[in-house]
Design a protein around this motif. Sequence first.
Motif, PDB file in Angstrom:
ATOM      1  N   GLN A  24     -10.788   1.226 -37.024  1.00 38.53           N
ATOM      2  CA  GLN A  24      -9.484  -0.314 -36.710  1.00 38.53           C
ATOM      3  C   GLN A  24      -8.420  -0.921 -36.739  1.00 38.53           C
ATOM      4  OE1 GLN A  24     -13.100  -2.820 -36.206  1.00 38.53           O
ATOM      5  NE2 GLN A  24     -13.347  -2.322 -34.270  1.00 38.53           N
ATOM      6  N   GLN A  25      -8.823  -0.386 -38.094  1.00 39.73           N
ATOM      7  CA  GLN A  25      -7.458  -0.923 -38.909  1.00 39.73           C
ATOM      8  C   GLN A  25      -5.665  -0.389 -38.631  1.00 39.73           C
ATOM      9  OE1 GLN A  25      -9.063  -0.983 -43.365  1.00 39.73           O
ATOM     10  NE2 GLN A  25      -9.532  -3.008 -43.006  1.00 39.73           N
ATOM     11  N   GLN A  26      -6.975   1.250 -38.896  1.00 39.40           N
ATOM     12  CA  GLN A  26      -5.205   2.323 -38.721  1.00 39.40           C
ATOM     13  C   GLN A  26      -5.080   1.627 -37.248  1.00 39.40           C
ATOM     14  OE1 GLN A  26      -6.483   5.887 -38.830  1.00 39.40           O
ATOM     15  NE2 GLN A  26      -4.675   7.018 -39.728  1.00 39.40           N
ATOM     16  N   LYS A  27      -5.550   1.804 -36.240  1.00 39.77           N
ATOM     17  CA  LYS A  27      -4.697   1.117 -34.678  1.00 39.77           C
ATOM     18  C   LYS A  27      -4.076  -0.211 -34.985  1.00 39.77           C
ATOM     19  CE  LYS A  27      -5.275   3.317 -30.565  1.00 39.77           C
ATOM     20  NZ  LYS A  27      -4.513   4.099 -30.120  1.00 39.77           N
ATOM     21  N   TYR A  28      -4.193  -0.527 -35.357  1.00 37.90           N
ATOM     22  CA  TYR A  28      -4.122  -2.663 -35.539  1.00 37.90           C
ATOM     23  C   TYR A  28      -2.889  -2.142 -36.531  1.00 37.90           C
ATOM     24  CZ  TYR A  28      -3.137  -7.030 -36.820  1.00 37.90           C
ATOM     25  OH  TYR A  28      -2.005  -8.294 -37.224  1.00 37.90           O
ATOM     26  N   LEU A  29      -2.614  -1.407 -37.014  1.00 40.15           N
ATOM     27  CA  LEU A  29      -1.189  -1.128 -37.812  1.00 40.15           C
ATOM     28  C   LEU A  29      -0.610  -0.313 -36.907  1.00 40.15           C
ATOM     29  CD1 LEU A  29      -2.307  -0.654 -41.293  1.00 40.15           C
ATOM     30  CD2 LEU A  29      -1.606  -2.797 -40.716  1.00 40.15           C
ATOM     31  N   GLN A  30      -0.868   0.298 -36.089  1.00 39.81           N
ATOM     32  CA  GLN A  30      -0.111   1.054 -35.484  1.00 39.81           C
ATOM     33  C   GLN A  30       0.546   0.078 -34.632  1.00 39.81           C
ATOM     34  OE1 GLN A  30      -2.412   4.579 -34.556  1.00 39.81           O
ATOM     35  NE2 GLN A  30      -2.087   5.795 -35.863  1.00 39.81           N
ATOM     36  N   LEU A  31      -0.514  -0.272 -33.501  1.00 33.24           N
ATOM     37  CA  LEU A  31      -0.318  -1.595 -32.349  1.00 33.24           C
ATOM     38  C   LEU A  31       0.854  -2.321 -33.128  1.00 33.24           C
ATOM     39  CD1 LEU A  31      -3.767  -1.142 -30.823  1.00 33.24           C
ATOM     40  CD2 LEU A  31      -1.135  -0.477 -30.030  1.00 33.24           C
ATOM     41  N   PHE A  32       0.547  -3.157 -34.000  1.00 34.24           N
ATOM     42  CA  PHE A  32       1.674  -4.272 -34.367  1.00 34.24           C
ATOM     43  C   PHE A  32       2.583  -4.313 -34.690  1.00 34.24           C
ATOM     44  CE2 PHE A  32       3.058  -7.942 -37.174  1.00 34.24           C
ATOM     45  CZ  PHE A  32       2.613  -8.409 -37.288  1.00 34.24           C
ATOM     46  N   ASP A  33       2.692  -2.669 -35.394  1.00 36.64           N
ATOM     47  CA  ASP A  33       4.210  -2.166 -36.050  1.00 36.64           C
ATOM     48  C   ASP A  33       4.448  -1.802 -34.897  1.00 36.64           C
ATOM     49  OD1 ASP A  33       5.775  -0.026 -38.246  1.00 36.64           O
ATOM     50  OD2 ASP A  33       6.088   0.400 -35.945  1.00 36.64           O
ATOM     51  N   GLN A  34       4.558  -1.382 -33.669  1.00 37.20           N
ATOM     52  CA  GLN A  34       5.311  -0.919 -32.079  1.00 37.20           C
ATOM     53  C   GLN A  34       5.156  -2.367 -31.629  1.00 37.20           C
ATOM     54  OE1 GLN A  34       2.836   1.944 -29.194  1.00 37.20           O
ATOM     55  NE2 GLN A  34       2.416   2.062 -30.887  1.00 37.20           N
ATOM     56  N   VAL A  35       4.284  -3.017 -32.184  1.00 39.43           N
ATOM     57  CA  VAL A  35       4.788  -4.777 -30.837  1.00 39.43           C
ATOM     58  C   VAL A  35       5.545  -5.920 -31.491  1.00 39.43           C
ATOM     59  CG1 VAL A  35       3.768  -7.088 -30.347  1.00 39.43           C
ATOM     60  CG2 VAL A  35       1.815  -5.230 -30.163  1.00 39.43           C
ATOM     61  N   GLN A  61      -0.503  -5.203 -23.622  1.00 37.65           N
ATOM     62  CA  GLN A  61       0.886  -5.870 -24.131  1.00 37.65           C
ATOM     63  C   GLN A  61       1.159  -4.554 -23.842  1.00 37.65           C
ATOM     64  OE1 GLN A  61       0.048  -9.144 -27.479  1.00 37.65           O
ATOM     65  NE2 GLN A  61       2.936  -8.640 -27.791  1.00 37.65           N
ATOM     66  N   LEU A  62       1.683  -3.707 -25.253  1.00 35.62           N
ATOM     67  CA  LEU A  62       2.785  -2.419 -25.474  1.00 35.62           C
ATOM     68  C   LEU A  62       1.766  -1.993 -23.869  1.00 35.62           C
ATOM     69  CD1 LEU A  62       1.555  -1.334 -28.556  1.00 35.62           C
ATOM     70  CD2 LEU A  62       3.744  -2.292 -28.041  1.00 35.62           C
ATOM     71  N   SER A  63       1.928  -1.773 -23.097  1.00 36.71           N
ATOM     72  CA  SER A  63       1.532  -0.886 -21.232  1.00 36.71           C
ATOM     73  C   SER A  63       2.371  -1.985 -20.414  1.00 36.71           C
ATOM     74  CB  SER A  63       0.485  -0.704 -20.925  1.00 36.71           C
ATOM     75  OG  SER A  63      -0.247  -1.599 -20.732  1.00 36.71           O
ATOM     76  N   ASN A  64       1.954  -3.022 -20.834  1.00 38.62           N
ATOM     77  CA  ASN A  64       3.281  -4.068 -19.548  1.00 38.62           C
ATOM     78  C   ASN A  64       4.861  -3.963 -20.295  1.00 38.62           C
ATOM     79  OD1 ASN A  64       1.052  -3.707 -17.996  1.00 38.62           O
ATOM     80  ND2 ASN A  64       0.019  -6.041 -19.138  1.00 38.62           N
ATOM     81  N   HIS A  65       4.882  -3.367 -21.932  1.00 37.50           N
ATOM     82  CA  HIS A  65       6.180  -3.927 -22.072  1.00 37.50           C
ATOM     83  C   HIS A  65       7.823  -3.138 -20.889  1.00 37.50           C
ATOM     84  CE1 HIS A  65       9.904  -3.049 -24.842  1.00 37.50           C
ATOM     85  NE2 HIS A  65       9.279  -4.270 -25.185  1.00 37.50           N
ATOM     86  N   HIS A  66       8.595  -3.941 -21.413  1.00 33.87           N
ATOM     87  CA  HIS A  66       9.454  -3.442 -20.127  1.00 33.87           C
ATOM     88  C   HIS A  66      10.733  -3.291 -21.117  1.00 33.87           C
ATOM     89  CE1 HIS A  66       7.465  -4.105 -16.868  1.00 33.87           C
ATOM     90  NE2 HIS A  66       7.353  -4.593 -17.024  1.00 33.87           N
TER      91      HIS A  66
END
Length: 198
Positions: free
Chosen positions: A87-98, A193-198
């Motif tokens: 979960q930590q690894q996934k969160y860090l990847q997602l936060f970076d993108q967001v 949130q990322l999937s809805n990003h334009h």
Amino acid sequence: MLKALSRRALLGTFAAALTFGAGVAHANPATDFVNSFGGQLVSIVNSSKPLGEKKREVLPLLQSNVDIQGIARYCLGRYWRTATPAQQQKYLQLFDQVLVNTITDQIGNYQGVSFRVTGSTPTPDGERVNALIDRPGQPEVNMQLIIGGNPPKVVDMYGEGASLRMNQRGDYSSYLSRHGGDVGALNTALEHQLSNHH
């Protein structure tokens, strides 16, 4: 409902802070860093290149000059310790993108930006560099960047008296408290949130 990475006003200030021009008063390592980082960014932002190309050029600058992982861990707060390693690894990847998406989305809105450093003050978190940012047709913005670490990186930003990472920590903590502290649920919300990003 999970809020966007931060409030629009704060994000706009954050983006403006990352689109500096040149100018420095009483240089020290922290203000030198701000001027070097900002100078590279403003040369990209104020160019006539297409927005997509600007984003591609800015992204590695953000990743190497902003402590994205440190900000991400701070935003998760006590929930970092209860998350599984996956979960930590996934969160860090997602936060970076967001975070990168949020910042780069603002680039096209602030061309012709200039700034001047007005001073710096030591704080427990790092050197607080004060800057006044001028955006064409907009009121001047007072911004503070917290510079810490070796090599130095941006570890937090203050706009209108508000801390970027503290605001986001409050948003994430509120979401997690409503979802039983499940970081997996937060990750799912960030993916949405990322999937809805334009």
